[in-house]
Scaffold this active site. Structure first.
Site, PDB file in Angstrom:
ATOM      1  N   LEU A  27      42.429  44.513  42.905  1.00  0.00           N
ATOM      2  CA  LEU A  27      41.691  43.901  42.142  1.00  0.00           C
ATOM      3  C   LEU A  27      42.425  42.821  41.493  1.00  0.00           C
ATOM      4  O   LEU A  27      43.781  42.940  41.388  1.00  0.00           O
ATOM      5  CB  LEU A  27      40.707  44.309  40.885  1.00  0.00           C
ATOM      6  CG  LEU A  27      39.530  45.408  41.389  1.00  0.00           C
ATOM      7  CD1 LEU A  27      39.022  45.911  39.871  1.00  0.00           C
ATOM      8  CD2 LEU A  27      38.453  44.659  42.177  1.00  0.00           C
ATOM      9  N   ASP A  28      42.225  41.383  41.586  1.00  0.00           N
ATOM     10  CA  ASP A  28      43.094  40.187  41.164  1.00  0.00           C
ATOM     11  C   ASP A  28      43.566  40.807  39.590  1.00  0.00           C
ATOM     12  O   ASP A  28      42.615  41.584  38.816  1.00  0.00           O
ATOM     13  CB  ASP A  28      42.489  39.203  40.958  1.00  0.00           C
ATOM     14  CG  ASP A  28      42.333  38.501  42.428  1.00  0.00           C
ATOM     15  OD1 ASP A  28      42.740  38.850  43.393  1.00  0.00           O
ATOM     16  OD2 ASP A  28      41.415  37.450  42.396  1.00  0.00           O
ATOM     17  N   LEU A  29      44.747  40.225  39.181  1.00  0.00           N
ATOM     18  CA  LEU A  29      45.174  40.442  37.897  1.00  0.00           C
ATOM     19  C   LEU A  29      44.043  40.231  36.857  1.00  0.00           C
ATOM     20  O   LEU A  29      43.974  40.987  35.870  1.00  0.00           O
ATOM     21  CB  LEU A  29      46.523  39.440  37.670  1.00  0.00           C
ATOM     22  CG  LEU A  29      46.846  39.617  36.183  1.00  0.00           C
ATOM     23  CD1 LEU A  29      47.526  40.868  36.029  1.00  0.00           C
ATOM     24  CD2 LEU A  29      47.875  38.541  35.968  1.00  0.00           C
TER      25      LEU A  29
END
Length: 234
Positions: free
Chosen positions: A65-67
Site C-alpha cells: 500500500l502507498d505510504l
C-alpha cells in the site's frame, strides 16, 4: 514539477495492529504514514514488513500500500505461502475494496474509470494517463454519501497499478483529499484513502477468506460481502 523531499516520521502506536495471524501470514491494519516495506536508505527502514520480521524473521511482502494509504495489508510468514499469495495477486484472484473521501460532489452515483497508466518519469513517483504506452487500469466507483463539499466513495480496483485510485479519481476532477501528488494537501492532513477489505484464498487451506480493517474517517461504513472469483477449470 519539483517534489519536496520525504519527511518520514512513521506512527509507532500501536506497533502492529494485527487483524489476523496464523502460521502462513500476518494481516495488519497499516496506518497512514508507515511504509509497507523498507526504503532504500537507513532512515526509511521502519515499515510494516520490518516490524513483522521482529516476530517472524522470514516474513516476506506479497503486496503493498502507498505510504499515505491505510488499511488491510498481508505479509507472508512462510516461503510456500509467499509464493501462493504472490501468484494470487499477479493473477488477479484477490478482491479489494477501498474507501476514499474525494474533493467536491460527484455528479454520478457510480461509474467506471478505464484509463491506462504509466510512470511520469521526470516527476516520479507520479503516474500519468497515457493511451499509447500505459498499462491497462480499471476502477469501479460508487458514491456512498456527500456533505456538500466532499464525497465518500467505495472504490473497487480490477487492476493494481501504482497510484491507480489516486490518478483515476483525480482524472474525474475529484482528487482524494490529502493527496500531495494529484490534489492538495493541507498541513497535518493525511491521504483519505483506506484499504477497507481484502479477499483471497488462504495459502494453506485454500478456503476463500476475507479481512476487514475499520476506517478511521468512515467508521460507520459496514463491510460488504466479497465474493470469491470463479477459478478457471484445469
Amino acid at each position: 514539477m519539483s517534489l519536496e523531499p520525504l519527511r518520514y516520521d512513521p506512527p509507532t502506536e500501536p506497533r502492529l495492529a494485527v487483524i489476523h495471524e496464523d502460521r502462513d501470514m500476518v494481516v495488519v491494519n497499516k496506518p497512514s504514514g508507515l511504509l509497507s516495506v523498507p526504503g532504500r536508505t537507513p532512515e526509511l527502514f521502519d515499515s510494516v514488513l520490518s516490524r513483522v520480521r521482529e516476530i517472524h524473521r522470514g516474513a516476506q511482502a506479497v503486496h503493498r500500500l502507498d505510504l499515505g494509504t491505510s488499511g488491510v495489508l498481508v505479509v507472508a510468514t512462510r516461503r510456500k505461502a509467499e509464493t501462493i499469495l504472490r501468484q494470487q495477486f499477479q493473477d488477479r484472484l484477490t478482491r479489494k475494496l477501498y474507501l476514499a473521501r474525494v474533493q467536491g460532489v460527484m455528479s454520478e452515483d457510480s461509474g467506471q474509470v478505464d484509463l491506462p497508466l504509466i510512470c511520469d518519469w521526470p516527476n516520479r513517483p507520479m503516474q500519468m494517463v497515457c493511451h499509447d504506452t500505459g498499462k491497462p487500469a480499471l476502477t469501479d466507483y460508487q458514491v456512498l454519501e456527500s456533505d456538500g463539499e466532499s464525497t465518500l466513495v467505495l472504490l473497487r480496483p480490477h487492476t493494481g497499478r501504482s497510484h491507480q485510485l489516486r490518478v483515476h479519481m483525480a482524472s474525474l476532477g475529484h482528487p482524494i483529499l490529502g493527496d500531495n501528488l494529484y490534489g492538495e494537501q493541507r498541513p497535518g492532513e493525511r491521504l483519505l484513502l483506506h484499504a477497507s477489505q481484502l479477499g483471497l484464498y488462504h495459502p494453506y487451506s485454500g478456503e476463500w477468506t476475507t479481512f476487514h480493517a475499520p476506517c478511521d474517517f468512515a467508521e460507520h461504513i459496514a463491510p460488504i460481502v466479497l465474493k470469491a472469483p470463479t477459478l478457471a477449470s484445469p
